[in-house]
Design an enzyme around this catalytic site. Structure first.
Site, PDB file in Angstrom:
ATOM      1  CE  LYS A  35      -0.275  -0.249   5.039  1.00  0.00           C
ATOM      2  NZ  LYS A  35      -1.103  -0.567   6.210  1.00  0.00           N
ATOM      3  CE1 TYR A 260      12.345  31.344   2.849  1.00  0.00           C
ATOM      4  CE2 TYR A 260      12.709  28.988   2.595  1.00  0.00           C
ATOM      5  CZ  TYR A 260      12.403  30.218   2.055  1.00  0.00           C
ATOM      6  OH  TYR A 260      12.137  30.312   0.720  1.00  0.00           O
TER       7      TYR A 260
HETATM    8  C1  LIG Z   1      -0.268  -1.640   6.794  1.00  0.00           C
HETATM    9  C2  LIG Z   1      -0.799  -2.874   7.360  1.00  0.00           C
HETATM   10  C3  LIG Z   1       0.040  -3.967   7.616  1.00  0.00           C
HETATM   11  C4  LIG Z   1       1.547  -3.875   7.505  1.00  0.00           C
HETATM   12  O1  LIG Z   1       2.042  -3.245   8.664  1.00  0.00           O
HETATM   13  P1  LIG Z   1       3.601  -3.105   8.929  1.00  0.00           P
HETATM   14  O2  LIG Z   1       3.683  -2.569  10.310  1.00  0.00           O
HETATM   15  O3  LIG Z   1       4.130  -2.142   7.915  1.00  0.00           O
HETATM   16  O4  LIG Z   1       4.175  -4.443   8.754  1.00  0.00           O
HETATM   17  C5  LIG Z   1      -0.530  -5.148   8.034  1.00  0.00           C
HETATM   18  N1  LIG Z   1      -1.864  -5.248   8.207  1.00  0.00           N
HETATM   19  C6  LIG Z   1      -2.703  -4.220   7.997  1.00  0.00           C
HETATM   20  C7  LIG Z   1      -4.163  -4.391   8.219  1.00  0.00           C
HETATM   21  C8  LIG Z   1      -2.207  -3.008   7.581  1.00  0.00           C
HETATM   22  O5  LIG Z   1      -3.047  -1.974   7.383  1.00  0.00           O
END
Ligand SMILES: *Cc1c(COP(=O)(O)O)cnc(C)c1O
Length: 364
Positions: A35, A260
């Site tokens: 994702k 800045y």
């Molecule tokens: C993003 C996500 C993961 C992965 O989590 P990590 O901490 O990056 O391993 C696993 N399960 C769900 C439901 C998630 O949303």
């Protein structure tokens, strides 16, 4: 000529990290979470690099799944929040996406859709989410048996995977995880179904969670979610190196300010390097003075507020540094976790916030 800022992405390290996750799975089952553009690494390139290793991928939404399919990815793809609108259901069914169901409204819409459309028997795999204590998504524990039976009674539905998410698995001393795992295991025994519970920290740190399908995300990208020193966490290999160059150098006397808001003022005569990377690339503007930056392999420190396209570094520790010299903002010799600790955030945000303007270069 080109702006020198590049995110170099080591696909061999990515594959190593996936295999490390898989080696922890009691059932030899782990999907790859890609994702948010594979945590900033490029979802298509990452999925393609893992395609011969992983049986499945997971994303946050249908748009992310469609991107993978358009690029030729053939594995099943799980939608970790399921559908947001019932108009996604025809696409989910046509593509064979595995939708999660976390709420009554989704269950109602799914049941309604399936009773009004012809859908082939056993064509839809569902992930049934239970809230075991994180209190974000998922059915209450008392509801799960009834929801499971309702889903099971639908002819279109094939596999049902019971799933839940852990709130505190990155802290191995936090007792909340064992409580969540115990709740989950009780349900698992009642329903005797497929399961998925482990995120990266649980994959690395909780053997009780290593059953069913693992869901590693951040660990694939080589950033350990556990405190430094954990034996498995230390075996992860860094995937992304964010590198650029010095584009200007100036020698300032004591008492001069940089950038800045004059946030940094020299306490002695100081050589300052101007580096091609800024918040317009995703480098955090709230990085503190002192945030480590490697210049020619030497640890130097951020000096002054990050600008949109540039940041400024105190070159005291790399006195010979010149225009064109290499600067690493995070990577193998400077962990993204360390940088994150200076920015009051975590590796996840630094990686996912890297913007499209930064060219990704893939190496094997
Ligand atoms: C993003 C996500 C993961 C992965 O989590 P990590 O901490 O990056 O391993 C696993 N399960 C769900 C439901 C998630 O949303």
């Amino acid at each position: 000529m080109a702006r020198p800022l590049i995110a170099e992405i080591n696909l061999t390290a990515l594959r190593h990290n996936y295999q490390l996750a898989l080696s922890q799975s009691a059932a030899s089952s782990a999907l790859a979470v890609v994702k948010a553009n594979a945590y900033g690494h490029g979802a298509v390139a990452v999925a393609q690099a893992l395609a011969d290793l992983t049986p499945a991928f997971a994303v946050a939404c249908i748009e992310e799944a469609e991107e993978l399919v358009a690029a030729g990815i053939k594995q099943p793809i799980t939608l970790l929040e399921g559908f947001f609108d019932s108009n996604e259901l025809p696409i989910i069914i046509a593509r064979g996406y595995e939708t999660l169901i976390h709420s009554d409204w989704q269950l109602k819409q799914l049941v309604h859709y399936l009773s009004h459309h012809r859908v082939a028997a056993n064509s839809l795999n569902i992930w049934l989410k239970v809230d075991t204590g994180m209190h974000r998504l998922g059915f209450a524990i008392e509801q799960v048996n009834s929801v499971y039976q309702q889903l099971k009674a639908l002819p279109a539905i094939n596999k049902i995977t019971l799933t839940s998410h852990l709130a505190c698995a990155d802290d191995l001393s936090n007792g909340a995880t064992s409580k969540q795992l115990a709740q989950f295991q009780t349900l698992q025994q009642q329903l005797n179904c497929l399961v998925s519970i482990a995120n990266s920290p649980a994959t690395l740190g909780y053997p009780e969670a290593q059953q069913g399908c693992l869901r590693p995300g951040i660990m694939l990208y080589g950033a350990s979610p556990l405190a430094p020193g954990h034996a498995l966490g230390e075996q992860l290999k860094t995937v992304m190196t964010l590198k650029t160059q010095i584009i200007s150098v100036r020698d300032l006397p004591i008492g001069e300010s940089v950038g800045y808001g004059e946030r940094f003022t020299t306490q002695k005569a100081t050589r300052i390097g101007v580096v091609a990377c800024g918040y317009g690339d995703g480098y955090p503007r709230h990085a503190r003075d002192g945030t480590p930056v490697l210049v020619n392999g030497k640890k130097c420190h951020l000096a002054g507020r990050v600008s949109m396209d540039m940041l400024t570094v105190d070159l005291t520790n790399s006195p010979g540094a010149q225009i064109g010299d290499e600067v690493i903002l995070w990577g193998e010799d400077l962990s993204v976790n360390e940088v994150a600790s200076y920015c009051d955030t975590i590796s996840y945000t630094l990686l996912t916030c890297l913007l499209p303007r930064v060219q990704r270069r893939y190496i094997k």
